[in-house]
Design an enzyme around this catalytic site. Structure first.
Site, short mmCIF file in Angstrom:
data_model
loop_
_atom_site.label_atom_id
_atom_site.label_comp_id
_atom_site.label_asym_id
_atom_site.label_seq_id
_atom_site.Cartn_x
_atom_site.Cartn_y
_atom_site.Cartn_z
N CYS A 1 0.82 -1.22 0.00
CA CYS A 1 0.00 0.00 0.00
C CYS A 1 0.85 1.26 0.00
O CYS A 1 0.35 2.35 -0.25
CB CYS A 1 -0.94 0.01 1.20
SG CYS A 1 -2.11 -1.33 1.15
N HIS B 1 -3.34 7.09 2.41
CA HIS B 1 -3.78 5.73 2.07
C HIS B 1 -5.06 5.42 2.85
O HIS B 1 -5.15 5.69 4.05
CB HIS B 1 -2.68 4.73 2.42
CG HIS B 1 -3.12 3.32 2.26
ND1 HIS B 1 -3.71 2.86 1.10
CD2 HIS B 1 -3.08 2.25 3.11
CE1 HIS B 1 -4.01 1.58 1.25
NE2 HIS B 1 -3.64 1.19 2.46
N ASN C 1 -10.12 -0.53 0.55
CA ASN C 1 -8.67 -0.33 0.50
C ASN C 1 -8.18 -0.80 -0.87
O ASN C 1 -8.17 -2.01 -1.15
CB ASN C 1 -8.02 -1.13 1.63
CG ASN C 1 -6.51 -1.07 1.62
OD1 ASN C 1 -5.90 -0.67 0.64
ND2 ASN C 1 -5.90 -1.49 2.72
N1 ACO Z 1 -17.68 -9.36 10.28
C1 ACO Z 1 -18.04 -9.60 11.56
N2 ACO Z 1 -17.15 -9.91 12.53
C2 ACO Z 1 -15.87 -9.99 12.17
C3 ACO Z 1 -15.42 -9.75 10.87
C4 ACO Z 1 -16.40 -9.44 9.89
N3 ACO Z 1 -16.08 -9.18 8.61
N4 ACO Z 1 -14.08 -9.89 10.83
C5 ACO Z 1 -13.69 -10.21 12.07
N5 ACO Z 1 -14.77 -10.26 12.90
C6 ACO Z 1 -14.83 -10.58 14.32
C7 ACO Z 1 -13.57 -11.25 14.80
O1 ACO Z 1 -13.61 -12.61 14.54
C8 ACO Z 1 -13.61 -10.94 16.30
O2 ACO Z 1 -14.45 -11.84 16.92
P1 ACO Z 1 -14.02 -12.47 18.36
O3 ACO Z 1 -13.93 -11.29 19.28
O4 ACO Z 1 -15.13 -13.41 18.64
O5 ACO Z 1 -12.69 -13.12 18.10
C9 ACO Z 1 -14.29 -9.57 16.35
O6 ACO Z 1 -14.93 -9.39 15.08
C10 ACO Z 1 -13.32 -8.42 16.57
O7 ACO Z 1 -12.20 -8.65 15.74
P2 ACO Z 1 -11.03 -7.62 15.66
O8 ACO Z 1 -9.99 -8.15 14.70
O9 ACO Z 1 -10.59 -7.20 17.00
O10 ACO Z 1 -11.79 -6.39 14.98
P3 ACO Z 1 -11.21 -4.98 14.71
O11 ACO Z 1 -12.04 -3.96 15.38
O12 ACO Z 1 -9.73 -4.92 14.90
O13 ACO Z 1 -11.50 -4.84 13.15
C11 ACO Z 1 -10.25 -4.94 11.12
C12 ACO Z 1 -10.91 -5.73 12.23
C13 ACO Z 1 -11.33 -4.14 10.41
C14 ACO Z 1 -9.61 -5.92 10.13
C15 ACO Z 1 -9.19 -3.99 11.73
O14 ACO Z 1 -8.36 -4.72 12.59
C16 ACO Z 1 -8.34 -3.28 10.72
O15 ACO Z 1 -8.83 -2.48 9.93
N6 ACO Z 1 -7.02 -3.52 10.74
C17 ACO Z 1 -6.10 -2.85 9.84
C18 ACO Z 1 -6.13 -3.56 8.55
C19 ACO Z 1 -5.40 -2.83 7.45
O16 ACO Z 1 -5.32 -1.63 7.43
N7 ACO Z 1 -4.88 -3.63 6.49
C20 ACO Z 1 -4.33 -3.14 5.29
C21 ACO Z 1 -2.89 -2.75 5.38
S1 ACO Z 1 -2.41 -1.93 3.94
C22 ACO Z 1 -1.69 -2.98 2.78
O17 ACO Z 1 -0.50 -2.99 2.59
C23 ACO Z 1 -2.47 -3.91 1.94
#
Ligand code: ACO
Length: 340
Positions: free
Chosen positions: A126, A267, A297
């Site tokens: 990214c 980004h 993204n």
């Molecule tokens: N729908 C519903 N529930 C979900 C989903 C979904 N799509 N995905 C995960 N959950 C659940 C998890 O299983 C977890 O359940 P549990 O508590 O029973 O284990 C709960 O939701 C909370 O999960 P978290 O991972 O803590 O959720 P978080 O608030 O962190 O959100 C997310 C997850 C959106 C992925 C977030 O962590 C995030 O945006 N991280 C950054 C990701 C990013 O920016 N990546 C790209 C990098 S750039 C590149 O180079 C490509």
């Protein structure tokens, strides 16, 4: 050219002359995702700010990282009043080349009619577009290249699986491309003012795409080969801190305040990461575009997509200071501060 000229190039400025973008036709909404996995529109919007994303269709519509990149660059050239024949360098930032070989940039350059010019791809996930921007500026300031383009194009949905095993990544990514066209100018105050580029390969496992069974971090699951693996919580924590550190570092290098920057062009990975940075620096909403709701993204495309949207909306002006900021797999993080 004699040795003294080689060592002391003229201090040139660089202007951004045009921009363009290209998006696949296909749309994937949160409601569509609700039918494919255990998730909900409410959860996705609350955690990420995303409502829908665009998804490429290689077989049906012939869309690919290359074709989206070509369209974005043609639009950028048209907005600059130029043709491909004016270019002497094309960089394509991508983590999803159509093939391992040739580089996407070579075919993009050929398809816009640029002839036998320098063209290569830049990685950096990214962060790729920002890394390419800094590389291009360094080369143009020396006078090595006079008219150049950077394209950010990615189709990461091809490495995403739409089921419960990948619901954390399936909701995030979308496809697209954006391009900027540049030209040197004798006005050395225009162009790159400050930059920062960093990496930390010791955290590679937080975001990666395994191609072989040996690549897996932890448990091996062959059904997930060629699929994005992500430690969402770790990336989130890293991104919130890094975004803010990067902005501080770049402002300090330039000796300016956040309020001096007309636009933070960031980004788009998660609306919450962007709003944390806005709160920390007191950046008003109209100085940091958040368009993740429409596109998700889009990896290396997200920064030029934002630039193009701001330009279309008449929100970028000659003389403005703009800061490009990104982070990504690697891990990588980087910024690029420009005087337009
Ligand atoms: N729908 C519903 N529930 C979900 C989903 C979904 N799509 N995905 C995960 N959950 C659940 C998890 O299983 C977890 O359940 P549990 O508590 O029973 O284990 C709960 O939701 C909370 O999960 P978290 O991972 O803590 O959720 P978080 O608030 O962190 O959100 C997310 C997850 C959106 C992925 C977030 O962590 C995030 O945006 N991280 C950054 C990701 C990013 O920016 N990546 C790209 C990098 S750039 C590149 O180079 C490509």
């Amino acid at each position: 050219m004699n040795a003294a000229q080689t060592l002391q190039p003229p201090p040139l400025g660089v202007r951004i002359l045009g921009c363009g973008s290209a998006l696949p036709v296909g749309r994937l909404t949160n409601v569509d995702l609700e039918k494919l996995m255990d998730t909900s529109d409410e959860w996705i919007v609350q955690r990420t700010g995303i409502h829908e994303r665009r998804v490429f269709d290689r077989e049906g519509r012939g869309e690919s990282t290359r074709t989206l990149g070509v369209t974005a660059l043609k639009r950028a050239l048209a907005s600059a009043g130029m043709t491909g024949a004016d270019l002497d360098l094309v960089l394509v930032a991508t983590m999803t080349p159509d093939m391992m070989c040739p580089p996407v940039a070579c075919r993009v350059a050929a398809e816009v009619g640029a002839g036998h010019i320098a063209a290569w791809d830049v990685g950096g996930a990214c962060c790729g577009f920002v890394f390419a921007l800094n590389s291009l500026a360094a080369q143009m300031r020396t006078g090595l290249y006079k008219t150049a383009a950077v394209v950010g194009s990615d189709t990461l949905t091809q490495h995403t699986r739409y089921d419960n095993s990948c619901r954390d990544t399936a909701i995030l990514f979308g496809d697209g491309a954006g391009a900027l066209v540049f030209q040197t100018t004798d006005d050395a105050s225009r162009g790159l003012v400050a930059q920062a580029m960093h990496s930390d390969g010791s955290c590679w496992q937080d975001l990666y795409v395994p191609q072989h069974v040996q690549d897996f971090y932890g448990e091996v699951d062959e059904s997930l080969l060629s699929t994005v693996r992500m430690n969402g919580r770790a990336v989130f924590k890293f991104a919130v801190k890094t975004f803010q550190d990067l902005i501080c570092e770049t402002l300090d290098m330039a000796g300016i305040q956040a309020s001096d920057v007309a636009q933070f062009i960031c980004h788009q990975s998660n609306a919450r990461i962007l709003s944390a940075a806005r709160d920390r620096f007191g950046i008003p909403e109209d100085r940091m575009l958040v368009n993740i709701g429409k596109y998700g993204n889009t990896v290396a495309a997200s920064v030029p997509l934002c630039y193009d949207e701001l330009m279309q909306a008449g929100r970028l002006h000659e003389g403005d200071l703009v800061m490009f900021v990104a982070f990504g797999g690697g891990l990588t993080w980087g910024s690029s501060l420009w005087r337009l």
